[in-house]
Write an enzyme that holds these catalytic residues in place. Structure first.
Site, PDB file in Angstrom:
ATOM      1  N   HIS A   1     -42.064  62.086  19.714  1.00 47.25           N
ATOM      2  CA  HIS A   1     -42.280  61.145  20.817  1.00 47.25           C
ATOM      3  C   HIS A   1     -41.093  60.205  20.988  1.00 47.25           C
ATOM      4  CE1 HIS A   1     -44.562  59.059  23.799  1.00 47.25           C
ATOM      5  NE2 HIS A   1     -45.730  59.539  23.414  1.00 47.25           N
ATOM      6  N   ALA A   2     -40.290  60.014  19.941  1.00 43.41           N
ATOM      7  CA  ALA A   2     -39.161  59.087  20.031  1.00 43.41           C
ATOM      8  C   ALA A   2     -38.092  59.564  21.006  1.00 43.41           C
ATOM      9  CB  ALA A   2     -38.532  58.879  18.650  1.00 43.41           C
TER      10      ALA A   2
END
Length: 487
Positions: free
Chosen positions: A150-151
Protein backbone atom coordinates in the site's frame (compact mmCIF):
# COMPACT_ATOMS: atom_id res chain seq x y z
CA UNK A 1 15.11 9.60 -5.19
CA UNK A 2 11.36 9.73 -4.46
CA UNK A 3 10.33 11.38 -1.16
CA UNK A 4 7.93 9.49 1.10
CA UNK A 5 4.68 11.20 2.04
CA UNK A 6 3.19 10.91 5.51
CA UNK A 7 0.61 8.50 4.05
CA UNK A 8 3.41 6.33 2.63
CA UNK A 9 5.35 6.30 5.90
CA UNK A 10 2.22 5.29 7.77
CA UNK A 11 1.69 2.25 5.52
CA UNK A 12 5.30 1.16 6.08
CA UNK A 13 5.51 1.82 9.79
CA UNK A 14 2.22 0.15 10.76
CA UNK A 15 3.23 -3.14 9.15
CA UNK A 16 3.73 -6.18 11.37
CA UNK A 17 3.51 -9.98 11.02
CA UNK A 18 -0.21 -9.85 11.90
CA UNK A 19 -0.80 -6.68 9.86
CA UNK A 20 0.88 -6.97 6.45
CA UNK A 21 0.20 -3.79 4.47
CA UNK A 22 -0.10 -5.09 0.92
CA UNK A 23 -3.15 -5.42 -1.29
CA UNK A 24 -3.97 -7.92 -4.02
CA UNK A 25 -5.22 -6.77 -7.41
CA UNK A 26 -6.76 -9.80 -9.14
CA UNK A 27 -7.21 -9.68 -12.91
CA UNK A 28 -9.02 -12.60 -14.53
CA UNK A 29 -7.84 -13.28 -18.10
CA UNK A 30 -9.84 -15.39 -20.54
CA UNK A 31 -7.83 -16.57 -23.57
CA UNK A 32 -11.01 -17.99 -25.11
CA UNK A 33 -12.64 -14.55 -25.20
CA UNK A 34 -9.85 -12.94 -27.24
CA UNK A 35 -9.45 -12.71 -31.01
CA UNK A 36 -9.14 -16.06 -32.76
CA UNK A 37 -6.19 -14.78 -34.78
CA UNK A 38 -3.55 -12.31 -33.59
CA UNK A 39 -3.29 -9.01 -35.39
CA UNK A 40 0.21 -9.96 -36.47
CA UNK A 41 2.16 -13.19 -36.81
CA UNK A 42 5.23 -13.39 -34.60
CA UNK A 43 6.86 -16.79 -34.25
CA UNK A 44 8.41 -15.64 -30.96
CA UNK A 45 5.10 -14.49 -29.50
CA UNK A 46 3.92 -16.20 -26.31
CA UNK A 47 0.75 -15.09 -24.54
CA UNK A 48 1.20 -13.97 -20.90
CA UNK A 49 -0.85 -16.98 -19.78
CA UNK A 50 2.20 -19.16 -19.09
CA UNK A 51 5.22 -18.33 -16.96
CA UNK A 52 7.47 -18.02 -20.00
CA UNK A 53 4.96 -15.79 -21.76
CA UNK A 54 4.44 -13.71 -18.63
CA UNK A 55 8.16 -13.06 -18.36
CA UNK A 56 8.45 -11.92 -21.99
CA UNK A 57 5.39 -9.71 -21.58
CA UNK A 58 6.69 -8.25 -18.30
CA UNK A 59 10.01 -7.31 -19.91
CA UNK A 60 8.07 -5.03 -22.26
CA UNK A 61 5.12 -3.96 -20.12
CA UNK A 62 6.70 -3.14 -16.75
CA UNK A 63 9.94 -1.39 -17.54
CA UNK A 64 8.57 2.17 -17.64
CA UNK A 65 6.32 2.10 -14.54
CA UNK A 66 8.18 4.16 -11.89
CA UNK A 67 6.81 2.69 -8.61
CA UNK A 68 7.70 -0.82 -9.74
CA UNK A 69 11.35 0.28 -9.51
CA UNK A 70 11.14 1.93 -6.08
CA UNK A 71 13.01 0.43 -3.14
CA UNK A 72 12.75 1.76 0.41
CA UNK A 73 15.94 3.10 1.91
CA UNK A 74 16.44 4.22 5.50
CA UNK A 75 18.47 7.11 6.79
CA UNK A 76 21.39 6.47 9.10
CA UNK A 77 21.28 7.15 12.84
CA UNK A 78 17.88 5.42 13.13
CA UNK A 79 16.13 8.38 11.54
CA UNK A 80 13.60 6.07 9.87
CA UNK A 81 12.62 5.41 6.28
CA UNK A 82 13.85 8.31 4.21
CA UNK A 83 12.82 7.81 0.60
CA UNK A 84 12.45 5.47 -2.33
CA UNK A 85 15.45 5.04 -4.57
CA UNK A 86 15.00 3.81 -8.11
CA UNK A 87 16.33 0.39 -9.02
CA UNK A 88 17.14 0.71 -12.72
CA UNK A 89 16.83 -2.92 -13.79
CA UNK A 90 13.97 -5.07 -12.58
CA UNK A 91 14.96 -8.46 -11.22
CA UNK A 92 12.00 -10.32 -12.69
CA UNK A 93 13.13 -13.60 -11.14
CA UNK A 94 12.46 -12.00 -7.75
CA UNK A 95 9.09 -10.50 -8.65
CA UNK A 96 7.36 -12.98 -10.98
CA UNK A 97 5.85 -16.07 -9.39
CA UNK A 98 3.40 -18.77 -10.44
CA UNK A 99 1.21 -21.39 -8.84
CA UNK A 100 -1.70 -23.61 -9.84
CA UNK A 101 -5.11 -23.74 -8.23
CA UNK A 102 -6.40 -27.13 -7.17
CA UNK A 103 -8.98 -28.81 -9.40
CA UNK A 104 -11.58 -27.93 -10.52
CA UNK A 105 -10.25 -24.36 -10.32
CA UNK A 106 -13.45 -22.61 -9.23
CA UNK A 107 -13.81 -19.66 -6.91
CA UNK A 108 -13.21 -21.79 -3.81
CA UNK A 109 -9.90 -23.08 -5.16
CA UNK A 110 -8.83 -19.62 -6.37
CA UNK A 111 -9.75 -18.18 -2.97
CA UNK A 112 -7.47 -20.72 -1.26
CA UNK A 113 -4.54 -19.43 -3.33
CA UNK A 114 -5.43 -15.82 -2.59
CA UNK A 115 -5.74 -16.59 1.13
CA UNK A 116 -2.09 -17.60 1.17
CA UNK A 117 -0.97 -14.60 -0.90
CA UNK A 118 -2.64 -12.22 1.55
CA UNK A 119 -0.43 -13.61 4.33
CA UNK A 120 3.24 -12.75 4.82
CA UNK A 121 5.06 -9.48 4.15
CA UNK A 122 6.85 -8.34 1.03
CA UNK A 123 10.65 -8.19 1.07
CA UNK A 124 11.72 -4.59 1.73
CA UNK A 125 15.13 -5.21 0.20
CA UNK A 126 13.41 -5.15 -3.20
CA UNK A 127 10.72 -2.99 -4.85
CA UNK A 128 7.51 -3.73 -2.96
CA UNK A 129 5.51 -5.85 -5.39
CA UNK A 130 5.10 -9.33 -6.86
CA UNK A 131 3.11 -10.52 -9.87
CA UNK A 132 1.65 -14.02 -9.59
CA UNK A 133 0.32 -16.13 -12.44
CA UNK A 134 -2.46 -18.46 -11.26
CA UNK A 135 -3.11 -21.36 -13.62
CA UNK A 136 -5.55 -24.26 -13.49
CA UNK A 137 -8.72 -22.14 -13.29
CA UNK A 138 -12.01 -23.36 -14.70
CA UNK A 139 -12.93 -22.42 -18.24
CA UNK A 140 -9.28 -22.14 -19.23
CA UNK A 141 -8.92 -18.78 -17.49
CA UNK A 142 -5.77 -17.60 -15.73
CA UNK A 143 -5.28 -14.84 -13.17
CA UNK A 144 -2.67 -12.12 -12.89
CA UNK A 145 -2.46 -11.31 -9.18
CA UNK A 146 -0.52 -8.19 -8.17
CA UNK A 147 0.72 -8.29 -4.59
CA UNK A 148 1.48 -4.61 -4.07
CA UNK A 149 2.44 -2.75 -0.92
CA UNK A 150 0.00 0.00 0.00
CA UNK A 151 2.97 2.35 0.52
CA UNK A 152 3.68 2.57 -3.23
CA UNK A 153 0.06 2.94 -4.36
CA UNK A 154 -3.34 3.69 -2.88
CA UNK A 155 -6.48 2.68 -4.77
CA UNK A 156 -6.31 5.50 -7.29
CA UNK A 157 -2.59 4.99 -7.97
CA UNK A 158 -3.09 1.21 -8.27
CA UNK A 159 -5.78 1.76 -10.91
CA UNK A 160 -3.39 4.03 -12.80
CA UNK A 161 -0.61 1.43 -12.69
CA UNK A 162 -2.90 -1.26 -14.11
CA UNK A 163 -4.13 1.15 -16.77
CA UNK A 164 -0.52 1.77 -17.82
CA UNK A 165 0.67 -1.84 -17.69
CA UNK A 166 -2.18 -3.40 -19.68
CA UNK A 167 -3.31 -2.48 -23.18
CA UNK A 168 -6.63 -1.01 -24.31
CA UNK A 169 -7.20 -2.85 -27.56
CA UNK A 170 -7.02 -6.54 -28.54
CA UNK A 171 -4.71 -5.52 -31.37
CA UNK A 172 -2.21 -3.74 -29.10
CA UNK A 173 0.86 -5.41 -27.67
CA UNK A 174 2.98 -4.29 -24.75
CA UNK A 175 5.78 -2.09 -26.04
CA UNK A 176 9.08 -1.83 -24.25
CA UNK A 177 10.11 1.63 -23.10
CA UNK A 178 13.53 2.92 -22.23
CA UNK A 179 14.10 3.77 -18.61
CA UNK A 180 15.74 7.05 -17.78
CA UNK A 181 19.46 7.02 -17.14
CA UNK A 182 19.82 5.66 -13.60
CA UNK A 183 20.76 8.17 -10.95
CA UNK A 184 23.88 7.46 -8.89
CA UNK A 185 23.36 5.83 -5.48
CA UNK A 186 22.17 8.23 -2.83
CA UNK A 187 24.82 8.87 -0.21
CA UNK A 188 23.94 8.17 3.44
CA UNK A 189 24.68 11.83 4.18
CA UNK A 190 21.97 12.91 1.73
CA UNK A 191 19.49 10.40 3.19
CA UNK A 192 20.18 11.83 6.64
CA UNK A 193 19.59 15.35 5.30
CA UNK A 194 16.26 14.28 3.79
CA UNK A 195 15.16 12.71 7.09
CA UNK A 196 16.31 15.72 9.12
CA UNK A 197 14.47 18.15 6.83
CA UNK A 198 11.31 16.09 7.29
CA UNK A 199 11.70 16.07 11.07
CA UNK A 200 12.32 19.83 11.18
CA UNK A 201 9.28 20.45 9.01
CA UNK A 202 7.16 18.23 11.26
CA UNK A 203 8.28 20.07 14.40
CA UNK A 204 7.63 23.45 12.80
CA UNK A 205 4.15 22.52 11.53
CA UNK A 206 2.97 20.65 14.65
CA UNK A 207 1.57 23.66 16.60
CA UNK A 208 -0.59 24.75 13.66
CA UNK A 209 -1.71 21.16 13.02
CA UNK A 210 -2.79 20.82 16.65
CA UNK A 211 -4.67 24.12 16.42
CA UNK A 212 -6.47 23.04 13.22
CA UNK A 213 -7.28 19.65 14.75
CA UNK A 214 -8.85 21.29 17.78
CA UNK A 215 -10.92 23.51 15.49
CA UNK A 216 -12.06 20.46 13.52
CA UNK A 217 -13.06 18.68 16.73
CA UNK A 218 -15.05 21.74 17.76
CA UNK A 219 -16.86 21.67 14.40
CA UNK A 220 -17.95 18.10 15.09
CA UNK A 221 -18.98 18.96 18.65
CA UNK A 222 -21.06 21.92 17.47
CA UNK A 223 -22.76 19.85 14.76
CA UNK A 224 -23.72 17.19 17.31
CA UNK A 225 -25.15 19.83 19.64
CA UNK A 226 -27.26 21.13 16.76
CA UNK A 227 -28.42 17.63 15.88
CA UNK A 228 -26.58 17.65 12.55
CA UNK A 229 -25.00 14.45 11.22
CA UNK A 230 -21.26 14.15 11.44
CA UNK A 231 -18.65 11.39 11.59
CA UNK A 232 -18.82 8.46 14.00
CA UNK A 233 -16.91 8.80 17.25
CA UNK A 234 -14.18 6.33 18.18
CA UNK A 235 -15.31 3.55 20.54
CA UNK A 236 -18.96 4.21 19.64
CA UNK A 237 -19.48 0.97 17.71
CA UNK A 238 -20.50 -2.36 19.22
CA UNK A 239 -18.13 -5.28 19.76
CA UNK A 240 -18.41 -7.90 17.00
CA UNK A 241 -16.62 -11.06 15.91
CA UNK A 242 -14.49 -8.92 13.57
CA UNK A 243 -12.99 -6.84 16.36
CA UNK A 244 -10.89 -9.45 18.12
CA UNK A 245 -7.11 -9.38 17.81
CA UNK A 246 -5.80 -10.02 14.31
CA UNK A 247 -4.10 -13.31 13.49
CA UNK A 248 -1.50 -14.05 10.81
CA UNK A 249 -4.11 -15.85 8.68
CA UNK A 250 -6.45 -14.39 6.07
CA UNK A 251 -9.57 -15.57 4.30
CA UNK A 252 -11.03 -13.84 1.24
CA UNK A 253 -14.22 -13.76 -0.81
CA UNK A 254 -15.64 -11.55 -3.52
CA UNK A 255 -18.95 -10.79 -5.20
CA UNK A 256 -19.86 -9.09 -8.45
CA UNK A 257 -22.58 -6.44 -8.56
CA UNK A 258 -24.02 -4.88 -11.70
CA UNK A 259 -23.07 -1.25 -12.14
CA UNK A 260 -26.36 -0.71 -13.99
CA UNK A 261 -28.28 -1.72 -10.84
CA UNK A 262 -26.21 0.65 -8.71
CA UNK A 263 -26.87 3.47 -11.19
CA UNK A 264 -30.64 2.84 -11.08
CA UNK A 265 -30.63 3.23 -7.29
CA UNK A 266 -28.37 6.27 -7.47
CA UNK A 267 -30.67 8.03 -9.96
CA UNK A 268 -33.91 7.14 -8.18
CA UNK A 269 -32.82 8.35 -4.76
CA UNK A 270 -30.49 11.21 -5.74
CA UNK A 271 -27.48 9.77 -3.95
CA UNK A 272 -23.94 8.71 -4.82
CA UNK A 273 -22.49 5.37 -5.90
CA UNK A 274 -20.70 5.30 -2.55
CA UNK A 275 -24.02 5.74 -0.73
CA UNK A 276 -25.46 2.74 -2.58
CA UNK A 277 -22.40 0.62 -1.85
CA UNK A 278 -22.35 1.52 1.86
CA UNK A 279 -26.06 0.76 2.12
CA UNK A 280 -25.73 -2.60 0.37
CA UNK A 281 -22.74 -3.47 2.58
CA UNK A 282 -24.73 -2.54 5.68
CA UNK A 283 -27.65 -4.66 4.46
CA UNK A 284 -25.46 -7.71 3.83
CA UNK A 285 -23.76 -7.31 7.21
CA UNK A 286 -27.11 -6.95 8.95
CA UNK A 287 -28.49 -10.12 7.36
CA UNK A 288 -25.32 -12.09 8.01
CA UNK A 289 -24.98 -11.10 11.67
CA UNK A 290 -28.71 -11.63 12.19
CA UNK A 291 -28.41 -15.20 10.85
CA UNK A 292 -25.56 -15.78 13.31
CA UNK A 293 -27.64 -14.38 16.17
CA UNK A 294 -25.06 -11.61 16.62
CA UNK A 295 -26.73 -8.48 15.24
CA UNK A 296 -26.00 -5.56 17.61
CA UNK A 297 -28.73 -3.10 18.51
CA UNK A 298 -26.58 -0.13 17.58
CA UNK A 299 -25.01 0.61 14.17
CA UNK A 300 -21.60 -0.68 13.19
CA UNK A 301 -18.97 1.98 12.49
CA UNK A 302 -16.58 2.03 9.54
CA UNK A 303 -13.36 3.63 8.36
CA UNK A 304 -14.06 4.84 4.83
CA UNK A 305 -10.94 5.92 2.87
CA UNK A 306 -11.35 9.17 0.92
CA UNK A 307 -9.20 10.11 -2.06
CA UNK A 308 -7.41 13.46 -1.71
CA UNK A 309 -5.51 13.39 -5.00
CA UNK A 310 -5.94 16.71 -6.79
CA UNK A 311 -5.99 17.02 -10.61
CA UNK A 312 -2.43 18.35 -10.47
CA UNK A 313 -1.43 15.12 -8.68
CA UNK A 314 -3.12 12.75 -11.13
CA UNK A 315 0.22 11.46 -12.40
CA UNK A 316 1.64 10.82 -8.94
CA UNK A 317 1.83 7.42 -7.27
CA UNK A 318 2.04 6.60 -3.57
CA UNK A 319 -0.81 7.61 -1.26
CA UNK A 320 -3.03 10.68 -1.26
CA UNK A 321 -5.92 9.74 0.99
CA UNK A 322 -7.73 10.52 4.20
CA UNK A 323 -10.49 8.71 6.08
CA UNK A 324 -14.10 9.33 7.01
CA UNK A 325 -15.42 7.58 10.12
CA UNK A 326 -19.08 6.74 9.59
CA UNK A 327 -22.00 4.84 11.07
CA UNK A 328 -23.23 2.13 8.70
CA UNK A 329 -26.97 2.08 9.59
CA UNK A 330 -26.87 -1.69 10.15
CA UNK A 331 -29.56 -1.11 12.80
CA UNK A 332 -32.09 0.05 10.19
CA UNK A 333 -34.22 -2.82 8.86
CA UNK A 334 -35.91 -1.15 5.89
CA UNK A 335 -33.52 -0.85 2.91
CA UNK A 336 -34.89 2.50 1.72
CA UNK A 337 -34.73 4.00 5.21
CA UNK A 338 -31.21 2.61 5.48
CA UNK A 339 -30.24 4.34 2.23
CA UNK A 340 -31.75 7.65 3.40
CA UNK A 341 -29.84 7.33 6.69
CA UNK A 342 -26.61 6.55 4.84
CA UNK A 343 -27.05 9.49 2.50
CA UNK A 344 -27.59 11.83 5.45
CA UNK A 345 -24.54 10.38 7.25
CA UNK A 346 -22.19 10.76 4.26
CA UNK A 347 -23.44 14.25 3.45
CA UNK A 348 -22.95 15.23 7.08
CA UNK A 349 -19.42 13.82 7.05
CA UNK A 350 -18.66 15.72 3.85
CA UNK A 351 -20.00 18.99 5.30
CA UNK A 352 -18.09 18.49 8.53
CA UNK A 353 -14.90 17.78 6.55
CA UNK A 354 -15.39 20.92 4.46
CA UNK A 355 -15.84 22.98 7.61
CA UNK A 356 -13.06 21.33 9.62
CA UNK A 357 -10.73 19.60 7.14
CA UNK A 358 -11.11 16.12 8.64
CA UNK A 359 -9.62 13.71 6.04
CA UNK A 360 -6.85 16.14 5.13
CA UNK A 361 -5.90 16.52 8.79
CA UNK A 362 -5.61 12.77 9.27
CA UNK A 363 -3.36 12.53 6.22
CA UNK A 364 -1.13 15.23 7.70
CA UNK A 365 -1.06 13.51 11.08
CA UNK A 366 0.15 10.32 9.41
CA UNK A 367 3.48 12.05 8.78
CA UNK A 368 4.01 11.72 12.52
CA UNK A 369 4.06 8.00 12.01
CA UNK A 370 6.35 7.34 14.99
CA UNK A 371 3.45 8.37 17.22
CA UNK A 372 0.97 5.95 15.71
CA UNK A 373 2.19 2.63 17.09
CA UNK A 374 2.06 3.70 20.75
CA UNK A 375 -1.22 5.55 20.06
CA UNK A 376 -2.57 2.45 18.35
CA UNK A 377 -1.52 0.31 21.31
CA UNK A 378 -3.17 2.73 23.75
CA UNK A 379 -6.28 2.85 21.60
CA UNK A 380 -6.55 -0.93 21.54
CA UNK A 381 -5.97 -1.08 25.31
CA UNK A 382 -8.80 1.42 25.72
CA UNK A 383 -10.98 -0.58 23.35
CA UNK A 384 -10.43 -3.77 25.34
CA UNK A 385 -11.15 -1.95 28.61
CA UNK A 386 -14.31 -0.41 27.15
CA UNK A 387 -15.18 -3.67 25.36
CA UNK A 388 -15.66 -1.63 22.21
CA UNK A 389 -13.52 -1.33 19.08
CA UNK A 390 -12.16 1.96 17.82
CA UNK A 391 -14.17 1.24 14.65
CA UNK A 392 -15.70 -2.00 13.41
CA UNK A 393 -14.51 -2.41 9.83
CA UNK A 394 -13.16 -0.73 6.69
CA UNK A 395 -15.28 -0.06 3.60
CA UNK A 396 -13.57 1.37 0.52
CA UNK A 397 -14.82 2.32 -2.95
CA UNK A 398 -12.35 2.77 -5.84
CA UNK A 399 -13.02 3.81 -9.42
CA UNK A 400 -11.10 1.20 -11.38
CA UNK A 401 -10.00 1.31 -15.03
CA UNK A 402 -12.88 2.42 -17.23
CA UNK A 403 -11.61 0.87 -20.46
CA UNK A 404 -11.38 -2.80 -21.32
CA UNK A 405 -7.89 -4.04 -20.46
CA UNK A 406 -5.91 -6.61 -22.46
CA UNK A 407 -2.65 -8.45 -21.88
CA UNK A 408 -1.24 -8.80 -25.41
CA UNK A 409 -4.69 -9.44 -26.85
CA UNK A 410 -5.98 -11.57 -23.95
CA UNK A 411 -8.97 -9.72 -22.41
CA UNK A 412 -9.22 -8.95 -18.72
CA UNK A 413 -12.79 -10.07 -18.03
CA UNK A 414 -12.88 -9.36 -14.30
CA UNK A 415 -10.93 -7.27 -11.82
CA UNK A 416 -11.17 -6.95 -8.05
CA UNK A 417 -9.08 -5.85 -5.08
CA UNK A 418 -8.42 -7.41 -1.68
CA UNK A 419 -7.10 -4.96 0.88
CA UNK A 420 -5.54 -4.69 4.31
CA UNK A 421 -6.92 -5.33 7.77
CA UNK A 422 -6.20 -2.84 10.54
CA UNK A 423 -5.59 -3.67 14.18
CA UNK A 424 -9.00 -4.10 15.80
CA UNK A 425 -10.79 -3.83 12.43
CA UNK A 426 -10.73 -7.39 11.16
CA UNK A 427 -13.05 -6.96 8.17
CA UNK A 428 -12.42 -5.07 4.93
CA UNK A 429 -14.86 -4.62 2.03
CA UNK A 430 -13.29 -2.96 -1.01
CA UNK A 431 -15.36 -2.30 -4.13
CA UNK A 432 -13.74 -1.67 -7.52
CA UNK A 433 -15.67 -0.64 -10.61
CA UNK A 434 -14.55 -2.11 -13.93
CA UNK A 435 -16.57 -1.87 -17.16
CA UNK A 436 -20.16 -2.80 -16.27
CA UNK A 437 -19.33 -4.47 -12.94
CA UNK A 438 -18.61 -3.43 -9.38
CA UNK A 439 -16.76 -6.26 -7.65
CA UNK A 440 -16.47 -6.25 -3.87
CA UNK A 441 -13.43 -8.00 -2.39
CA UNK A 442 -13.74 -9.04 1.26
CA UNK A 443 -10.95 -9.94 3.69
CA UNK A 444 -11.12 -11.26 7.26
CA UNK A 445 -9.29 -13.65 9.61
CA UNK A 446 -10.65 -17.21 9.26
CA UNK A 447 -10.58 -17.62 13.04
CA UNK A 448 -13.18 -14.83 13.25
CA UNK A 449 -15.20 -15.54 10.10
CA UNK A 450 -15.03 -19.10 8.71
CA UNK A 451 -18.02 -18.50 6.37
CA UNK A 452 -17.06 -15.31 4.58
CA UNK A 453 -18.77 -16.40 1.36
CA UNK A 454 -22.15 -16.20 3.12
CA UNK A 455 -21.49 -12.52 3.81
CA UNK A 456 -20.36 -12.00 0.21
CA UNK A 457 -23.43 -13.74 -1.17
CA UNK A 458 -25.64 -11.32 0.74
CA UNK A 459 -24.42 -8.31 -1.27
CA UNK A 460 -26.44 -8.98 -4.49
CA UNK A 461 -29.58 -9.59 -2.40
CA UNK A 462 -29.08 -6.32 -0.52
CA UNK A 463 -28.60 -4.43 -3.79
CA UNK A 464 -31.64 -6.12 -5.35
CA UNK A 465 -33.81 -4.85 -2.49
CA UNK A 466 -32.64 -1.34 -3.27
CA UNK A 467 -33.10 -1.82 -7.02
CA UNK A 468 -36.70 -2.98 -6.60
CA UNK A 469 -37.44 0.01 -4.38
CA UNK A 470 -35.79 2.31 -6.93
CA UNK A 471 -37.83 0.90 -9.81
CA UNK A 472 -41.03 1.33 -7.80
CA UNK A 473 -40.09 4.91 -6.98
CA UNK A 474 -39.27 5.73 -10.61
CA UNK A 475 -42.60 4.22 -11.71
CA UNK A 476 -44.51 6.37 -9.23
CA UNK A 477 -42.66 9.46 -10.49
CA UNK A 478 -43.37 8.59 -14.13
CA UNK A 479 -47.03 7.87 -13.36
CA UNK A 480 -47.34 11.20 -11.55
CA UNK A 481 -45.67 13.16 -14.31
CA UNK A 482 -47.96 11.50 -16.85
CA UNK A 483 -51.10 12.43 -14.88
CA UNK A 484 -53.12 15.27 -16.49
CA UNK A 485 -52.66 18.51 -14.58
CA UNK A 486 -49.37 17.43 -12.97
CA UNK A 487 -46.49 19.95 -13.14
Amino acid sequence: MQPLTGNDLFQLYMESPIQPMHTLKVLMLDPGAGPSEPAFVDPMYLAPTTMEGLRLWALRALSAIPPLHWRVVSAPLRLGAAAYVEQHELDLDAHLRSTRAAAPGGRTELAAVLDSLMEGKLDRDRPLWELWLIEGLEGGQVAHVWKMHHAIADGGASARILDQVYQHSPDDRAAGAERAVPTPPTAPRELARVAMRRHRSMVASLPMLIKRSRAAKQVSTNRRKLGLPTGAKALSGPMTRYNRGLTTHRTVAWERLKMADIQVVRAAFDCTINDVFLTAAAGALRKHLEALGELPEGPLTASVPVGLRQPSQANQYGNRMGVWYLSLATNVADPVERLHATRMITRGAREAAEQGGGPELLAEWQAYTLLFKPMNALGNLGARHAERPLFNLTVSNVRGPQQQLFADGIPVVDLFSLSVLSTGQGLNLTGWSYLDSFVVGIVACPEHEPELWKLADGLPAALEELRQAALARLKRINDYVGTPGSP
